[in-house]
Design a protein around this motif. Structure first.
Motif, mmCIF file in Angstrom:
data_model
loop_
_atom_site.group_PDB
_atom_site.id
_atom_site.type_symbol
_atom_site.label_atom_id
_atom_site.label_comp_id
_atom_site.label_asym_id
_atom_site.label_seq_id
_atom_site.Cartn_x
_atom_site.Cartn_y
_atom_site.Cartn_z
ATOM 1 N N GLU A 120 0.846 -1.199 0.000
ATOM 2 C CA GLU A 120 0.000 0.000 0.000
ATOM 3 C C GLU A 120 0.881 1.249 0.000
ATOM 4 O OE1 GLU A 120 -3.812 0.810 2.509
ATOM 5 O OE2 GLU A 120 -2.132 1.765 3.553
ATOM 6 N N ALA A 180 0.991 5.533 0.220
ATOM 7 C CA ALA A 180 0.190 6.677 0.671
ATOM 8 C C ALA A 180 1.023 7.946 0.629
ATOM 9 C CB ALA A 180 -0.324 6.440 2.090
ATOM 10 N N ARG A 222 0.905 11.459 2.439
ATOM 11 C CA ARG A 222 0.268 12.078 3.594
ATOM 12 C C ARG A 222 0.506 13.591 3.584
ATOM 13 N NH1 ARG A 222 -2.966 7.865 4.616
ATOM 14 N NH2 ARG A 222 -1.857 5.986 5.335
ATOM 15 N N THR A 231 -4.269 7.580 -1.126
ATOM 16 C CA THR A 231 -3.790 6.225 -0.857
ATOM 17 C C THR A 231 -3.981 5.374 -2.105
ATOM 18 O OG1 THR A 231 -4.330 6.371 1.502
ATOM 19 C CG2 THR A 231 -4.064 4.167 0.561
ATOM 20 N N GLU A 242 -4.255 1.679 -3.165
ATOM 21 C CA GLU A 242 -4.533 0.417 -2.503
ATOM 22 C C GLU A 242 -3.559 -0.674 -2.937
ATOM 23 O OE1 GLU A 242 -8.721 -0.793 -1.891
ATOM 24 O OE2 GLU A 242 -9.190 0.931 -3.183
#
Length: 594
Positions: free
Chosen positions: A346, A348, A350, A369, A371
């Protein structure tokens, strides 16, 4: 004050170069220096032997010693010849090792830099620093060693012979010598500026050659031959002018020394015939020994007088070399970096904000994000930040604010090696190394067997055309694959990604150079490749990403829409507008033609 000056010198480029070089190549330089001492001793000895040679030929009482003197001369010159050979060989070995070592250091340093460094520095400038800088380092060491050891000791030895044979006549040499050296110091101010300008002109020549090679199609299409010729001729003329200026400065010392040597010899002749050389009339052998030493002292004295000019010229290249070595790495691994822990993959971002070179942000407060083990497509206008997202995920750059994570682990605390093992990449600007097809494929997985390489090529539908090449998988592709078509290069790049078997796959317009039939075949291969893999796809042709699990519309550094095809079509937003622009049939679920 002396100690402060010494420390300043040691901390400077010359001190660093000498310290590093002698530490690494001390054995080779030790042998070379010993051989230089022998050359200096034998050179002075040959001048001293002239007294006995002449006396043996002119004095009947000395003729009985002729054979012994002859053997002594043979032995002396044999020792000088052997010492000269050893000096040249070991000095060359040490110099070649210095060039190789400095070039290796620079290349390792370059690879430690991030992508931003190469964006900010032209390849021609880096090439000049790596090649000419290393050569300048070698030349500087050679000049210092030969000057301070061989030439200085030879000159001292010959002066000793001169003083021993004719102390009064030697005074003339001591008067003339410093006069020549005083003239040289006025040349040094111009040398460094000229050499810096010459390096820039040489870099321009390399730049023109690189642009000609890379852009020859554009040059031909737009008839830019005359323009490129003008650029090259201008650069060449500047290099020629700088070289002439340096040659002029280096050549001034030679005629000056020759003129002063002529004055000295003429003075010796006058003084010796007038009986002013001392209370006792010198013998023919003593006078010949003195004149021989004086004439032999001319060459080392001339080289020493030009040494400062050569040092200043070399210091420009050495400064460029160390300037590159001393630059702080633009992308550094954390001192306590650890390997990326296993996870589903995963990804991401931020609250990421990032702008190139601290400029206006390309991405601002992005929080998305990707997946794990799903395919996410990035679509939208050019310049919106899609490729920047890839650069951040591969940690070519670090965000100005926020963080990039894989399986909850911030990339700034992850080792580069473990991160790169996790990721495979195929871009639209396919790059191939100038080697064989097999080596280009295997570079993504060095331990792969030939069977695995062939299987990857078959999966990318590249095996057929590779087999038809003159030497099959051993065929050299040329510089950046110049012997292959765009579609063939891209299929090799896809096969390379398949062979890597990474858990994260980044595709940047990976099928843009393929025709419809090849694209369809490769798409089947990618479908098999992307099973249980986290995939992010950048695409401008929406036909390639309609089956993606998630589609993100990126505009002006932000994700403005996301969802699967049906969801985005129902929103009637930006994606629907892009879809309508590319397809005539745009109803959700309808058959789509590119």
């Amino acid at each position: 004050m002396v100690k402060r000056a010494w420390n300043k010198w040691r901390s400077g480029y010359m001190g660093r170069l000498i310290g590093e070089s002698f530490y690494a190549q001390g054995g080779l330089y030790g042998v070379a220096i010993f051989a230089m001492i022998m050359v200096a001793v034998t050179t002075a000895g040959s001048a001293f032997m002239m007294e006995y040679i002449v006396d043996a030929m002119t004095n009947p009482e000395m003729r009985g010693w002729a054979h012994i003197i002859a053997l002594g001369v043979v032995g002396l010159f044999l020792a000088k010849a052997v010492a000269s050979y050893i000096q040249s060989m070991y000095l060359a070995r040490a110099g070649n090792r210095i060039v190789a070592a400095q070039q290796e250091r620079v290349y390792r340093k370059l690879l430690n830099h991030g992508i931003a460094f190469f964006s900010a520095n032209e390849s021609s400038d880096l090439l000049m620093r790596t090649t000419n800088g290393a050569q300048a380092a070698r030349q500087l060491i050679d000049v210092l060693v030969t000057g301070f050891v061989r030439d200085a000791l030879t000159l001292v030895g010959l002066v000793v012979v001169m003083v021993y044979q004719q102390p009064i006549l030697s005074i003339m040499f001591f008067v003339m010598g410093p006069v020549a050296l005083l003239g040289v110091r006025y040349l040094l101010k111009s040398v460094r500026a000229i050499m810096q300008a010459e390096f820039k002109s040489l870099a321009e020549i390399i730049r023109v050659l690189q642009e000609t090679s890379a852009g020859i199609k554009i040059i031909k299409v737009f008839s830019l031959e005359d323009r490129m010729i003008d650029r090259m001729e201008t650069a060449i003329r500047k290099v020629e002018q700088r070289s002439n200026d340096i040659a002029k400065l280096q050549s001034i010392a030679s005629p000056l020394m020759e003129f002063l040597a002529g004055l000295a010899i003429a003075g010796v002749l006058v003084v010796s015939t007038m009986g002013l050389a001392g209370s006792e009339q010198p013998t023919a052998g003593q006078l010949m020994s003195f004149i021989t030493a004086l004439l032999m002292a001319y060459e080392p004295a001339k080289r020493l007088s030009k040494m400062r000019v050569k040092i200043e010229a070399c210091m420009v290249g050495v400064g460029m070399l160390f300037g590159l070595l001393d630059q702080e790495d633009t992308m550094q691994e954390s001192p306590d970096a650890h390997d990326l822990l296993d996870g589903p993959g995963e990804i991401a971002l931020r609250n990421v904000t990032f702008g190139y070179h601290g400029a206006i942000p390309v991405i601002e407060e992005m929080d998305v994000t990707f997946e794990a083990r799903k395919t996410t497509a990035l679509v939208g206008q050019s310049g919106g930040g899609k490729s920047t997202i890839f650069g951040l995920i591969m940690r070519f750059y670090d965000p100005d604010q926020g963080g990039v994570e894989i399986d909850g682990q911030d990339l700034r605390g992850i080792s580069f090696a473990s991160l790169r093992r996790k990721i495979s990449y195929v871009g639209q600007d396919t790059f191939l190394f100038s080697t064989s097809v097999m080596e280009n494929l295997r570079c993504s997985a060095p331990d792969a067997t030939d069977e695995e390489v062939v299987a990857a090529a078959q999966a990318a539908h590249a095996h057929t055309f590779i087999s038809e090449l003159p030497e099959g998988y051993n065929t050299h592709v040329g510089e950046n694959g110049t012997f292959l078509s765009g579609g063939q290069k891209q299929r090799i790049a896809i096969a390379r990604a398949i062979l890597r078997k990474a858990e994260i796959l980044l595709l940047d317009e990976a099928t843009s150079a393929l025709d419809a039939e090849s694209e369809s075949l490769v798409k089947e291969a990618l479908d098999a490749l992307t099973q249980d893999v986290t995939v992010i796809v950048i695409a401008h042709r929406l036909s390639t990403i309609l089956e993606a699990d998630n589609i993100m519309v990126v505009q002006d550094g932000a994700v403005i829409e996301q969802g699967n095809l049906d969801e985005l079509m129902q929103k009637n937003g930006r994606f629907r507008s892009l879809f309508d622009q590319q397809f005539k049939k745009h109803e959700p679920g309808a058959e789509v033609e590119a």
